[in-house]
Scaffold this motif. Sequence first.
Motif, PDB file in Angstrom:
ATOM      1  N   ILE A   1     -36.852  72.045  34.188  1.00 30.01           N
ATOM      2  CA  ILE A   1     -36.036  72.194  35.369  1.00 30.01           C
ATOM      3  C   ILE A   1     -35.375  73.796  35.721  1.00 30.01           C
ATOM      4  N   LYS A   2     -35.524  74.455  34.669  1.00 25.87           N
ATOM      5  CA  LYS A   2     -35.353  75.817  34.751  1.00 25.87           C
ATOM      6  C   LYS A   2     -36.569  76.699  35.511  1.00 25.87           C
ATOM      7  N   ALA A   3     -37.727  76.140  35.000  1.00 26.57           N
ATOM      8  CA  ALA A   3     -38.908  76.973  35.651  1.00 26.57           C
ATOM      9  C   ALA A   3     -39.142  76.315  37.133  1.00 26.57           C
TER      10      ALA A   3
ATOM     11  N   ASN B  46     -34.250  83.257  43.385  1.00 28.40           N
ATOM     12  CA  ASN B  46     -34.164  84.415  43.059  1.00 28.40           C
ATOM     13  C   ASN B  46     -33.142  84.853  42.021  1.00 28.40           C
ATOM     14  N   ILE B  47     -32.898  84.066  41.146  1.00 25.04           N
ATOM     15  CA  ILE B  47     -31.989  84.324  40.285  1.00 25.04           C
ATOM     16  C   ILE B  47     -32.168  83.742  38.833  1.00 25.04           C
ATOM     17  N   ASN B  48     -31.393  84.348  37.809  1.00 18.61           N
ATOM     18  CA  ASN B  48     -31.480  83.837  36.655  1.00 18.61           C
ATOM     19  C   ASN B  48     -31.001  82.538  36.121  1.00 18.61           C
ATOM     20  N   ILE B  49     -31.716  81.555  35.835  1.00 21.86           N
ATOM     21  CA  ILE B  49     -31.148  80.215  35.437  1.00 21.86           C
ATOM     22  C   ILE B  49     -31.332  80.054  34.046  1.00 21.86           C
ATOM     23  N   SER B  50     -30.071  79.385  33.501  1.00 17.81           N
ATOM     24  CA  SER B  50     -30.247  78.783  32.004  1.00 17.81           C
ATOM     25  C   SER B  50     -30.016  77.305  31.977  1.00 17.81           C
ATOM     26  N   ILE B  51     -30.296  76.801  31.109  1.00 16.08           N
ATOM     27  CA  ILE B  51     -30.298  75.344  30.790  1.00 16.08           C
ATOM     28  C   ILE B  51     -29.529  75.264  29.442  1.00 16.08           C
ATOM     29  N   GLU B  52     -28.423  74.298  29.346  1.00 14.40           N
ATOM     30  CA  GLU B  52     -27.837  73.874  27.979  1.00 14.40           C
ATOM     31  C   GLU B  52     -27.391  72.742  28.003  1.00 14.40           C
ATOM     32  N   ASN B  53     -27.088  72.114  26.833  1.00 13.53           N
ATOM     33  CA  ASN B  53     -26.762  70.748  26.692  1.00 13.53           C
ATOM     34  C   ASN B  53     -25.237  70.825  27.032  1.00 13.53           C
ATOM     35  N   SER B  54     -24.645  69.890  27.852  1.00 15.66           N
ATOM     36  CA  SER B  54     -23.258  69.669  28.414  1.00 15.66           C
ATOM     37  C   SER B  54     -22.237  69.638  27.268  1.00 15.66           C
ATOM     38  N   ALA B  55     -22.620  69.088  26.108  1.00 21.53           N
ATOM     39  CA  ALA B  55     -21.539  68.958  24.992  1.00 21.53           C
ATOM     40  C   ALA B  55     -21.350  70.184  24.222  1.00 21.53           C
TER      41      ALA B  55
ATOM     42  N   ILE C 204     -35.852  70.080  29.078  1.00 18.50           N
ATOM     43  CA  ILE C 204     -35.268  68.794  28.909  1.00 18.50           C
ATOM     44  C   ILE C 204     -36.144  67.931  28.263  1.00 18.50           C
ATOM     45  N   ASN C 205     -35.571  67.442  27.255  1.00 19.84           N
ATOM     46  CA  ASN C 205     -36.389  66.477  26.601  1.00 19.84           C
ATOM     47  C   ASN C 205     -36.258  65.083  27.227  1.00 19.84           C
ATOM     48  N   PHE C 206     -34.759  64.589  27.295  1.00 13.12           N
ATOM     49  CA  PHE C 206     -34.627  63.354  27.781  1.00 13.12           C
ATOM     50  C   PHE C 206     -33.240  63.256  28.293  1.00 13.12           C
ATOM     51  N   VAL C 207     -32.992  62.765  29.448  1.00 10.89           N
ATOM     52  CA  VAL C 207     -31.623  62.453  30.055  1.00 10.89           C
ATOM     53  C   VAL C 207     -31.448  60.950  30.201  1.00 10.89           C
ATOM     54  N   PRO C 208     -30.907  60.240  29.437  1.00 11.10           N
ATOM     55  CA  PRO C 208     -30.829  58.755  29.400  1.00 11.10           C
ATOM     56  C   PRO C 208     -30.268  58.171  30.862  1.00 11.10           C
ATOM     57  N   LYS C 209     -29.347  58.730  31.395  1.00  8.46           N
ATOM     58  CA  LYS C 209     -28.771  58.110  32.622  1.00  8.46           C
ATOM     59  C   LYS C 209     -29.792  58.275  34.026  1.00  8.46           C
TER      60      LYS C 209
END
Length: 401
Positions: free
Chosen positions: A171-173, A180-189, A158-163
């Motif tokens: 946050i992934k790490a 103990n599960i694979n986590i992935s992060i993506e922009n909501s849009a 995460i670079n920046f979450v304005p709200k």
Amino acid sequence: MVTGDGAYIKKINRSVILQRIIEHGMISRADLSKLTGLNKATISVQVANLLEEELIYETQQEHNAIGRRPIMLSINRKAGYVLGIDLDYTKIQYTVSDLLGYPVHSEIAIPKTEDYHQIVQTLAKQINIYNKKCTDSRYGLVGVMIGIHGTVNIDEHINFVPKFQWHNKNIKADLEKEVNINISIENSANLSAYAERVYKHHQSDNLLAINLSSGIGAGMMLDGVLHKGYHGYAGEMGHMIISPGGKACRCGNHGCWEMYNSEPSLFAQLAERLNRPTITHKDMKKLIANQDPATFEQMDDYIAYLSIGLNNTINLYNPETIVLNCEVLQIFPNVINEIKNNLTSNMSQYREITLSELGSKACVMGASALAIQRFLEVPELFLNIAENHIPSDRKMGQSVQ
């Protein structure tokens, strides 16, 4: 012709076969061979492996013709599950879906804090609960995809979450220390755009999905692939300047699109015009239903600014399909024609502008779908679910079956 070692070719063949089975719902080995171009021996070996792995199952099709009834292959949707999470400022949506994207459980939690570490602990607790509930299936919970309403780089940081005012968070790490599960992060849009393509607009390779809610974000499918840009920050169109020297934005600029077409900005402007302390979605519905003149004047301004932003993005990306996801636009009469009438430039070329049918569920559904694609390792994913299977708003502890 694809060349390479045997293991690589087998993996490619497997992904193509799985994609065709998902696409058709039920398909015979003979039809798989015709559609994929693979010989019957290859199909036979691959299908045997997939049956052994319990990713697919066989059924005998009912028909009245004379002769042997064909054996059909289908995805074993209950072999595993995915968890999509929409991490927004006002609510956190959780949806568990099977391997065909059907939601089997959906709930909403209201964050009680903006503190990053406390929210990480909350997410970890819920993920562990869902992981435990899915242990009866062959593969259990196979992946978690989280939609972030802010900038996410290509390394899933995460670079920046304005709200939330979060800067530089991994946050992934942090979550993978707790679960103990694979986590992935993506922009909501991006996830919303992916959902529109996977669930609704199968034929649109160049799709632009614009979310107008607490802010403005855009996800882009270009040539059938999510476009993220060099760092992963493409689509932050809410901070495109459409009024030089205009209203001050939290990003540091003035005149950003978000200051004119986000729902909070619309409500604030209308509240000022009507001399009210606040305006809600419920108020907006009543005002529009009563054809309040001030509300319609404000919506004229809103559509005018919306059209300026759309004109800029259309000229930049020449999309085939533009999907607008906005609760207010859903209740305003004849809004698509009003927008089109404001797009008068001969340079602005597109095929279709439409309102999203997925609404506030687009992000969490896109999260689930992308997690499915990655688990099954298919090149493209197209899913079909009935309207009554789109997860509805339920508070924590309630489920939708």
